[in-house]
Motif scaffolding. Sequence first.
Motif, PDB file in Angstrom:
ATOM      1  N   MET A   1       0.844  -1.166   0.000  1.00  0.00           N
ATOM      2  CA  MET A   1       0.000   0.000   0.000  1.00  0.00           C
ATOM      3  C   MET A   1       0.896   1.238   0.000  1.00  0.00           C
ATOM      4  O   MET A   1       1.892   1.290   0.692  1.00  0.00           O
ATOM      5  CB  MET A   1      -0.903  -0.003   1.230  1.00  0.00           C
ATOM      6  N   GLU A   2       0.474   2.217  -0.778  1.00  0.00           N
ATOM      7  CA  GLU A   2       1.216   3.473  -0.860  1.00  0.00           C
ATOM      8  C   GLU A   2       0.242   4.625  -0.661  1.00  0.00           C
ATOM      9  O   GLU A   2      -0.755   4.734  -1.377  1.00  0.00           O
ATOM     10  CB  GLU A   2       1.883   3.574  -2.227  1.00  0.00           C
ATOM     11  N   ILE A   3       0.536   5.467   0.316  1.00  0.00           N
ATOM     12  CA  ILE A   3      -0.304   6.636   0.592  1.00  0.00           C
ATOM     13  C   ILE A   3       0.565   7.875   0.427  1.00  0.00           C
ATOM     14  O   ILE A   3       1.608   7.997   1.057  1.00  0.00           O
ATOM     15  CB  ILE A   3      -0.926   6.568   1.996  1.00  0.00           C
ATOM     16  N   GLY A   4       0.123   8.779  -0.443  1.00  0.00           N
ATOM     17  CA  GLY A   4       0.885   9.975  -0.774  1.00  0.00           C
ATOM     18  C   GLY A   4       0.864  11.026   0.325  1.00  0.00           C
ATOM     19  O   GLY A   4       0.359  10.807   1.432  1.00  0.00           O
ATOM     20  N   ASN A   5       1.371  12.176   0.001  1.00  0.00           N
ATOM     21  CA  ASN A   5       1.440  13.308   0.919  1.00  0.00           C
ATOM     22  C   ASN A   5       0.109  14.052   0.987  1.00  0.00           C
ATOM     23  O   ASN A   5      -0.619  14.126  -0.003  1.00  0.00           O
ATOM     24  CB  ASN A   5       2.527  14.282   0.471  1.00  0.00           C
ATOM     25  N   ASN A   6      -0.167  14.608   2.153  1.00  0.00           N
ATOM     26  CA  ASN A   6      -1.333  15.471   2.362  1.00  0.00           C
ATOM     27  C   ASN A   6      -2.654  14.784   2.048  1.00  0.00           C
ATOM     28  O   ASN A   6      -3.575  15.406   1.520  1.00  0.00           O
ATOM     29  CB  ASN A   6      -1.204  16.770   1.555  1.00  0.00           C
ATOM     30  N   VAL A   7      -2.752  13.500   2.367  1.00  0.00           N
ATOM     31  CA  VAL A   7      -4.007  12.765   2.182  1.00  0.00           C
ATOM     32  C   VAL A   7      -4.875  12.986   3.414  1.00  0.00           C
ATOM     33  O   VAL A   7      -4.425  12.811   4.546  1.00  0.00           O
ATOM     34  CB  VAL A   7      -3.741  11.259   1.962  1.00  0.00           C
ATOM     35  N   LEU A   8      -6.114  13.411   3.178  1.00  0.00           N
ATOM     36  CA  LEU A   8      -7.062  13.663   4.259  1.00  0.00           C
ATOM     37  C   LEU A   8      -8.041  12.499   4.312  1.00  0.00           C
ATOM     38  O   LEU A   8      -8.676  12.167   3.302  1.00  0.00           O
ATOM     39  CB  LEU A   8      -7.809  14.972   3.993  1.00  0.00           C
ATOM     40  N   MET A   9      -8.136  11.877   5.489  1.00  0.00           N
ATOM     41  CA  MET A   9      -9.045  10.746   5.661  1.00  0.00           C
ATOM     42  C   MET A   9      -9.989  11.041   6.814  1.00  0.00           C
ATOM     43  O   MET A   9      -9.548  11.309   7.924  1.00  0.00           O
ATOM     44  CB  MET A   9      -8.266   9.467   5.974  1.00  0.00           C
ATOM     45  N   ALA A  10     -11.279  10.986   6.525  1.00  0.00           N
ATOM     46  CA  ALA A  10     -12.274  11.132   7.583  1.00  0.00           C
ATOM     47  C   ALA A  10     -12.260   9.858   8.429  1.00  0.00           C
ATOM     48  O   ALA A  10     -11.447   8.959   8.209  1.00  0.00           O
ATOM     49  CB  ALA A  10     -13.650  11.372   6.970  1.00  0.00           C
ATOM     50  N   SER A  11     -13.165   9.743   9.365  1.00  0.00           N
ATOM     51  CA  SER A  11     -13.181   8.557  10.231  1.00  0.00           C
ATOM     52  C   SER A  11     -13.819   7.359   9.544  1.00  0.00           C
ATOM     53  O   SER A  11     -14.523   7.485   8.540  1.00  0.00           O
ATOM     54  CB  SER A  11     -13.919   8.874  11.532  1.00  0.00           C
TER      55      SER A  11
END
Length: 109
Positions: A1-11
């Motif tokens: 899994m790769e998650i980039g920069n400045n990713v906003l995740m709600a709950s």
Amino acid sequence: MEIGNNVLMASKIYISDCTHGSYIGNEYDSDPMSLPIYRRLSVKAVKIEDNVWLGEFVSVLPGVTIGKGTIVGANSVVSKSLPPYVIAVGTPAKPINFFDFEKQRWRKI
């Protein structure tokens, strides 16, 4: 899994890169009589690019890429890759708007 920069995740976000069994309609399909724990484990990478926003209760399934700057609406299920700079909603998630860089605004698809 790769998650980039400045990713906003709600709950209450669900992201998975694996599944038990194959169900795509070929000779490798899993037998429904076999116990799920004995079905072949399949892993497919998930990539969430920079500046993505995932709304509340979003599910991201194996093998999906979510393009840069994309917004995924609450309760959506991302089962196929999404292009960059779109707003996608639904089950399955589908783009409904895109960002028009020339006019600097969101436009309906």
